[in-house]
Design a protein around this motif. Structure first.
Motif, PDB file in Angstrom:
ATOM      1  N   VAL A 248       0.841  -1.202   0.000  1.00 19.73           N
ATOM      2  CA  VAL A 248       0.000   0.000   0.000  1.00 19.73           C
ATOM      3  C   VAL A 248       0.875   1.250   0.000  1.00 19.73           C
ATOM      4  CG1 VAL A 248      -1.660   1.346   1.362  1.00 19.73           C
ATOM      5  CG2 VAL A 248      -1.982  -1.124   1.085  1.00 19.73           C
ATOM      6  N   LEU A 249       1.875   1.275   0.869  1.00 22.70           N
ATOM      7  CA  LEU A 249       2.745   2.449   0.978  1.00 22.70           C
ATOM      8  C   LEU A 249       3.542   2.685  -0.307  1.00 22.70           C
ATOM      9  CD1 LEU A 249       4.043   1.904   4.624  1.00 22.70           C
ATOM     10  CD2 LEU A 249       2.636   3.827   3.834  1.00 22.70           C
ATOM     11  N   LEU A 250       4.039   1.625  -0.917  1.00 22.35           N
ATOM     12  CA  LEU A 250       4.809   1.774  -2.151  1.00 22.35           C
ATOM     13  C   LEU A 250       3.921   2.237  -3.307  1.00 22.35           C
ATOM     14  CD1 LEU A 250       7.174  -1.251  -1.636  1.00 22.35           C
ATOM     15  CD2 LEU A 250       7.952   1.082  -2.096  1.00 22.35           C
ATOM     16  N   ALA A 251       2.680   1.792  -3.313  1.00 26.08           N
ATOM     17  CA  ALA A 251       1.736   2.268  -4.333  1.00 26.08           C
ATOM     18  C   ALA A 251       1.477   3.760  -4.141  1.00 26.08           C
ATOM     19  CB  ALA A 251       0.431   1.482  -4.264  1.00 26.08           C
ATOM     20  N   GLU A 252       1.335   4.189  -2.902  1.00 21.72           N
ATOM     21  CA  GLU A 252       1.134   5.620  -2.621  1.00 21.72           C
ATOM     22  C   GLU A 252       2.376   6.424  -2.990  1.00 21.72           C
ATOM     23  OE1 GLU A 252       0.137   5.691   1.530  1.00 21.72           O
ATOM     24  OE2 GLU A 252      -1.950   5.075   1.181  1.00 21.72           O
ATOM     25  N   LEU A 253       3.546   5.887  -2.656  1.00 22.84           N
ATOM     26  CA  LEU A 253       4.803   6.584  -2.950  1.00 22.84           C
ATOM     27  C   LEU A 253       4.991   6.788  -4.453  1.00 22.84           C
ATOM     28  CD1 LEU A 253       7.420   7.651  -1.498  1.00 22.84           C
ATOM     29  CD2 LEU A 253       8.463   5.474  -2.153  1.00 22.84           C
ATOM     30  N   ALA A 254       4.503   5.849  -5.251  1.00 23.32           N
ATOM     31  CA  ALA A 254       4.697   5.896  -6.703  1.00 23.32           C
ATOM     32  C   ALA A 254       3.793   6.909  -7.405  1.00 23.32           C
ATOM     33  CB  ALA A 254       4.475   4.507  -7.297  1.00 23.32           C
ATOM     34  N   GLU A 255       2.874   7.532  -6.652  1.00 25.05           N
ATOM     35  CA  GLU A 255       1.971   8.512  -7.252  1.00 25.05           C
ATOM     36  C   GLU A 255       2.690   9.847  -7.427  1.00 25.05           C
ATOM     37  OE1 GLU A 255      -1.489   8.842  -4.772  1.00 25.05           O
ATOM     38  OE2 GLU A 255      -1.847   6.678  -4.796  1.00 25.05           O
ATOM     39  N   PRO A 256       2.884  10.306  -8.669  1.00 27.05           N
ATOM     40  CA  PRO A 256       3.545  11.598  -8.888  1.00 27.05           C
ATOM     41  C   PRO A 256       2.731  12.737  -8.269  1.00 27.05           C
ATOM     42  CG  PRO A 256       3.418  10.339 -10.927  1.00 27.05           C
ATOM     43  CD  PRO A 256       2.556   9.637  -9.924  1.00 27.05           C
ATOM     44  N   GLY A 257       3.441  13.718  -7.750  1.00 27.71           N
ATOM     45  CA  GLY A 257       2.784  14.898  -7.215  1.00 27.71           C
ATOM     46  C   GLY A 257       2.311  14.792  -5.784  1.00 27.71           C
TER      47      GLY A 257
ATOM     48  N   LEU B 236      16.640  -9.448  -3.028  1.00 29.55           N
ATOM     49  CA  LEU B 236      15.730  -9.669  -1.904  1.00 29.55           C
ATOM     50  C   LEU B 236      14.577  -8.666  -1.888  1.00 29.55           C
ATOM     51  CD1 LEU B 236      18.456 -10.295   0.811  1.00 29.55           C
ATOM     52  CD2 LEU B 236      16.810 -11.998  -0.003  1.00 29.55           C
ATOM     53  N   ASN B 237      14.840  -7.448  -2.375  1.00 28.92           N
ATOM     54  CA  ASN B 237      13.830  -6.380  -2.346  1.00 28.92           C
ATOM     55  C   ASN B 237      13.969  -5.544  -3.624  1.00 28.92           C
ATOM     56  OD1 ASN B 237      12.112  -4.273  -1.855  1.00 28.92           O
ATOM     57  ND2 ASN B 237      13.092  -3.575   0.021  1.00 28.92           N
ATOM     58  N   PRO B 238      13.349  -5.978  -4.716  1.00 27.33           N
ATOM     59  CA  PRO B 238      13.511  -5.287  -6.007  1.00 27.33           C
ATOM     60  C   PRO B 238      13.001  -3.852  -6.016  1.00 27.33           C
ATOM     61  CG  PRO B 238      12.513  -7.460  -6.296  1.00 27.33           C
ATOM     62  CD  PRO B 238      12.536  -7.187  -4.827  1.00 27.33           C
ATOM     63  N   ARG B 239      12.185  -3.485  -5.038  1.00 29.36           N
ATOM     64  CA  ARG B 239      11.627  -2.121  -5.006  1.00 29.36           C
ATOM     65  C   ARG B 239      12.411  -1.202  -4.065  1.00 29.36           C
ATOM     66  NH1 ARG B 239       5.338  -3.449  -3.956  1.00 29.36           N
ATOM     67  NH2 ARG B 239       6.291  -4.663  -2.296  1.00 29.36           N
ATOM     68  N   HIS B 240      13.616  -1.567  -3.739  1.00 29.78           N
ATOM     69  CA  HIS B 240      14.421  -0.776  -2.808  1.00 29.78           C
ATOM     70  C   HIS B 240      14.997   0.434  -3.548  1.00 29.78           C
ATOM     71  CE1 HIS B 240      16.996   0.442   0.408  1.00 29.78           C
ATOM     72  NE2 HIS B 240      16.700  -0.625   1.143  1.00 29.78           N
TER      73      HIS B 240
ATOM     74  N   THR C 156      18.942   5.576 -11.917  1.00 27.86           N
ATOM     75  CA  THR C 156      18.156   6.706 -11.398  1.00 27.86           C
ATOM     76  C   THR C 156      16.723   6.644 -11.894  1.00 27.86           C
ATOM     77  OG1 THR C 156      20.144   8.074 -11.282  1.00 27.86           O
ATOM     78  CG2 THR C 156      18.029   9.224 -11.271  1.00 27.86           C
ATOM     79  N   ARG C 157      16.554   6.339 -13.161  1.00 31.33           N
ATOM     80  CA  ARG C 157      15.197   6.223 -13.712  1.00 31.33           C
ATOM     81  C   ARG C 157      14.429   5.090 -13.045  1.00 31.33           C
ATOM     82  NH1 ARG C 157      16.667   7.187 -20.121  1.00 31.33           N
ATOM     83  NH2 ARG C 157      16.417   9.463 -20.122  1.00 31.33           N
ATOM     84  N   ALA C 158      15.123   3.990 -12.766  1.00 32.01           N
ATOM     85  CA  ALA C 158      14.470   2.864 -12.081  1.00 32.01           C
ATOM     86  C   ALA C 158      14.029   3.272 -10.679  1.00 32.01           C
ATOM     87  CB  ALA C 158      15.413   1.661 -12.024  1.00 32.01           C
ATOM     88  N   ALA C 159      14.867   4.044  -9.980  1.00 31.46           N
ATOM     89  CA  ALA C 159      14.501   4.516  -8.642  1.00 31.46           C
ATOM     90  C   ALA C 159      13.326   5.490  -8.719  1.00 31.46           C
ATOM     91  CB  ALA C 159      15.707   5.184  -7.978  1.00 31.46           C
TER      92      ALA C 159
END
Length: 197
Positions: A45-54, A140-144, A168-171
């Motif tokens: 849930v948190l990562l989905a929220e973090l991925a929202e631009p703006g 272990l954590n591809p979304r790090h 950088t683009r991946a991050a």
């Protein structure tokens, strides 16, 4: 058995209560699995929220994600992580590596231990060792996003700006509102002559 008199024995209420509490409690492994599942769900849930631009609250979301990533599930392992972090703050990178290595030995599936040691190796200019630990972190954590940002920093230090831009683009795909990542991307795009995809 006929003819034998049964003796009644009274069982203390505290013993009954303790037995029932133990019988009804989830086994430690099941409880740990349940907690891990809850943690994973919260992180999703948190990562989905973090991925929202703006998003204006991106920093507090990022902090909560990092807090969850730093929980190994073991107080002893968390203590090793804290000791390593304290050594990092004191710029005693050798001691930090020792603490993080001990942590990795005891908890090899704890991604944050690998990421922390990668950071210590980076500050020691041990780029190949740092890269190896980042590779393990991301396995272990591809979304790090922190590990990806660290990867970009290593590639820049190794004068490989194209690879740094890719990292950088991946991050940014995971954490698009972080100003340091946005600035790094723009600088690397200028340096490489690349355009944003």
């Amino acid at each position: 058995m006929r003819g034998l008199k049964k003796r009644s024995r009274s069982i203390p209420a505290s013993l009954v209560a303790a037995f029932l509490a133990g019988a009804l409690a989830a086994p430690p492994a099941a409880l740990a699995q349940s907690q891990a599942a809850e943690r994973a769900e919260k992180l999703d849930v948190l990562l989905a929220e973090l991925a929202e631009p703006g998003r204006e609250d991106w920093s507090s979301i990022e902090t909560e994600i990092q807090r969850l990533w730093s929980q190994s599930g073991s107080p002893a392992m968390d203590l090793l992580l804290r000791r390593g972090e304290e050594a990092m703050q004191a710029e005693d990178y050798g001691a930090a590596v020792e603490h993080f290595s001990a942590l990795i030995d005891h908890a090899p599936s704890f991604a944050e231990a690998w990421n922390a040691r990668a950071t210590a190796f980076f500050y020691m200019d041990e780029y190949s060792l740092s890269l190896a630990d980042i590779e393990r972190t991301l396995a272990l954590n591809p979304r790090h996003f922190g590990a990806l940002e660290g990867l970009a920093a290593i590639f820049e230090a190794m004068e490989q700006p194209e690879l740094a831009l890719d990292a950088t683009r991946a991050a940014l795909a995971i954490n698009p509102n972080r100003p340091s990542l946005q600035e790094t991307r723009k600088r690397l795009e200028r340096e490489t002559g690349a355009t944003e995809l």
